[in-house]
Design a protein around this motif. Structure first.
Motif, PDB file in Angstrom:
ATOM      1  N   ALA A  25       0.833  -1.204   0.000  1.00  0.00           N
ATOM      2  CA  ALA A  25       0.000   0.000   0.000  1.00  0.00           C
ATOM      3  C   ALA A  25       0.869   1.256   0.000  1.00  0.00           C
ATOM      4  N   ARG A  26       1.967   1.247   0.769  1.00  0.00           N
ATOM      5  CA  ARG A  26       2.870   2.396   0.805  1.00  0.00           C
ATOM      6  C   ARG A  26       3.517   2.612  -0.561  1.00  0.00           C
ATOM      7  N   LEU A  27       3.922   1.539  -1.223  1.00  0.00           N
ATOM      8  CA  LEU A  27       4.514   1.666  -2.556  1.00  0.00           C
ATOM      9  C   LEU A  27       3.507   2.199  -3.576  1.00  0.00           C
ATOM     10  N   LYS A  28       2.243   1.780  -3.448  1.00  0.00           N
ATOM     11  CA  LYS A  28       1.214   2.301  -4.348  1.00  0.00           C
ATOM     12  C   LYS A  28       1.009   3.792  -4.131  1.00  0.00           C
ATOM     13  N   ARG A  29       1.021   4.253  -2.864  1.00  0.00           N
ATOM     14  CA  ARG A  29       0.874   5.683  -2.578  1.00  0.00           C
ATOM     15  C   ARG A  29       2.070   6.464  -3.109  1.00  0.00           C
ATOM     16  N   LEU A  30       3.281   5.936  -2.939  1.00  0.00           N
ATOM     17  CA  LEU A  30       4.468   6.612  -3.466  1.00  0.00           C
ATOM     18  C   LEU A  30       4.430   6.703  -4.993  1.00  0.00           C
TER      19      LEU A  30
END
Length: 118
Positions: A25-30
Protein backbone atom coordinates in the motif's frame (compact mmCIF):
# COMPACT_ATOMS: atom_id res chain seq x y z
CA UNK A 1 1.29 -23.95 -25.79
CA UNK A 2 0.96 -20.66 -27.57
CA UNK A 3 -1.93 -19.42 -25.37
CA UNK A 4 -1.19 -20.13 -21.73
CA UNK A 5 -4.08 -20.10 -19.26
CA UNK A 6 -3.51 -17.75 -16.35
CA UNK A 7 -7.00 -17.90 -14.82
CA UNK A 8 -6.18 -20.23 -11.95
CA UNK A 9 -2.87 -18.57 -11.08
CA UNK A 10 -4.36 -16.19 -8.48
CA UNK A 11 -6.18 -19.01 -6.70
CA UNK A 12 -2.96 -20.88 -5.84
CA UNK A 13 -1.15 -17.93 -4.20
CA UNK A 14 -1.41 -17.59 -0.46
CA UNK A 15 -2.71 -14.24 0.84
CA UNK A 16 -0.11 -11.65 1.83
CA UNK A 17 0.70 -11.13 5.47
CA UNK A 18 -0.27 -7.71 6.99
CA UNK A 19 3.30 -6.35 6.88
CA UNK A 20 3.62 -7.09 3.15
CA UNK A 21 0.20 -5.52 2.52
CA UNK A 22 1.28 -2.33 4.33
CA UNK A 23 4.47 -2.17 2.25
CA UNK A 24 2.47 -2.77 -0.92
CA UNK A 25 0.00 0.00 0.00
CA UNK A 26 2.87 2.40 0.80
CA UNK A 27 4.51 1.67 -2.56
CA UNK A 28 1.21 2.30 -4.35
CA UNK A 29 0.87 5.68 -2.58
CA UNK A 30 4.47 6.61 -3.47
CA UNK A 31 3.90 5.63 -7.10
CA UNK A 32 0.69 7.68 -7.22
CA UNK A 33 2.38 10.71 -5.64
CA UNK A 34 5.40 10.62 -7.92
CA UNK A 35 3.13 10.20 -10.96
CA UNK A 36 1.13 13.28 -9.91
CA UNK A 37 4.33 15.30 -9.53
CA UNK A 38 5.56 14.16 -12.94
CA UNK A 39 2.28 15.09 -14.66
CA UNK A 40 2.22 18.46 -12.85
CA UNK A 41 5.75 19.13 -14.09
CA UNK A 42 4.87 18.22 -17.68
CA UNK A 43 1.78 20.42 -17.46
CA UNK A 44 3.90 23.32 -16.17
CA UNK A 45 6.42 22.92 -19.00
CA UNK A 46 3.73 22.89 -21.69
CA UNK A 47 1.94 25.83 -20.04
CA UNK A 48 5.20 27.83 -20.06
CA UNK A 49 5.80 27.01 -23.73
CA UNK A 50 2.27 28.06 -24.70
CA UNK A 51 2.58 31.22 -22.64
CA UNK A 52 5.83 32.20 -24.37
CA UNK A 53 4.37 31.49 -27.80
CA UNK A 54 1.22 33.51 -27.20
CA UNK A 55 2.76 36.54 -25.44
CA UNK A 56 5.27 37.49 -28.13
CA UNK A 57 3.76 40.84 -29.08
CA UNK A 58 6.61 42.37 -31.05
CA UNK A 59 5.00 44.19 -33.96
CA UNK A 60 7.65 45.61 -36.25
CA UNK A 61 5.09 47.81 -38.02
CA UNK A 62 4.70 49.94 -34.87
CA UNK A 63 8.43 50.46 -34.35
CA UNK A 64 9.75 53.83 -35.53
CA UNK A 65 11.90 53.59 -38.65
CA UNK A 66 13.64 56.29 -40.63
CA UNK A 67 11.92 57.26 -43.85
CA UNK A 68 15.19 57.47 -45.83
CA UNK A 69 18.64 55.94 -45.46
CA UNK A 70 21.60 57.35 -47.40
CA UNK A 71 24.02 54.71 -48.74
CA UNK A 72 26.00 56.58 -51.39
CA UNK A 73 25.54 57.82 -54.95
CA UNK A 74 26.88 54.76 -56.81
CA UNK A 75 25.92 52.08 -54.25
CA UNK A 76 23.67 49.15 -55.10
CA UNK A 77 21.80 47.63 -52.15
CA UNK A 78 22.20 43.86 -52.26
CA UNK A 79 20.45 42.97 -49.03
CA UNK A 80 18.97 44.62 -45.93
CA UNK A 81 17.87 43.11 -42.62
CA UNK A 82 16.93 44.25 -39.11
CA UNK A 83 18.47 42.52 -36.10
CA UNK A 84 18.74 43.62 -32.46
CA UNK A 85 17.58 47.16 -33.22
CA UNK A 86 20.14 47.71 -36.01
CA UNK A 87 19.58 47.77 -39.75
CA UNK A 88 22.28 45.86 -41.65
CA UNK A 89 22.62 46.86 -45.31
CA UNK A 90 24.89 44.98 -47.71
CA UNK A 91 25.94 47.26 -50.57
CA UNK A 92 28.18 47.12 -53.63
CA UNK A 93 30.03 50.29 -54.68
CA UNK A 94 31.70 49.61 -57.98
CA UNK A 95 33.88 46.54 -57.32
CA UNK A 96 33.82 46.90 -53.50
CA UNK A 97 31.33 45.28 -51.14
CA UNK A 98 30.52 46.73 -47.72
CA UNK A 99 28.24 46.08 -44.78
CA UNK A 100 26.64 49.18 -43.27
CA UNK A 101 25.16 49.28 -39.78
CA UNK A 102 22.38 51.87 -39.57
CA UNK A 103 20.30 53.30 -36.74
CA UNK A 104 16.68 52.42 -37.56
CA UNK A 105 15.19 55.54 -35.95
CA UNK A 106 17.46 58.27 -37.33
CA UNK A 107 18.74 56.49 -40.44
CA UNK A 108 22.32 57.49 -39.69
CA UNK A 109 25.25 55.18 -40.29
CA UNK A 110 26.58 53.61 -37.08
CA UNK A 111 29.40 51.63 -38.62
CA UNK A 112 30.83 50.27 -41.83
CA UNK A 113 32.70 47.08 -42.66
CA UNK A 114 34.46 46.84 -46.02
CA UNK A 115 35.13 43.43 -47.53
CA UNK A 116 38.62 43.15 -49.01
CA UNK A 117 40.07 40.27 -51.05
CA UNK A 118 43.59 39.16 -50.01
Amino acid sequence: MSHPDFRDEDQNEPPLDPAAERIQARLKRLLFGSSLIMFAGLFAVFAAILYKINTDETDISQDPFASTIVVGPDADVLQATVSDGVIFVLIREGSKTALLRMDPVSGKQIGRTDFVAR
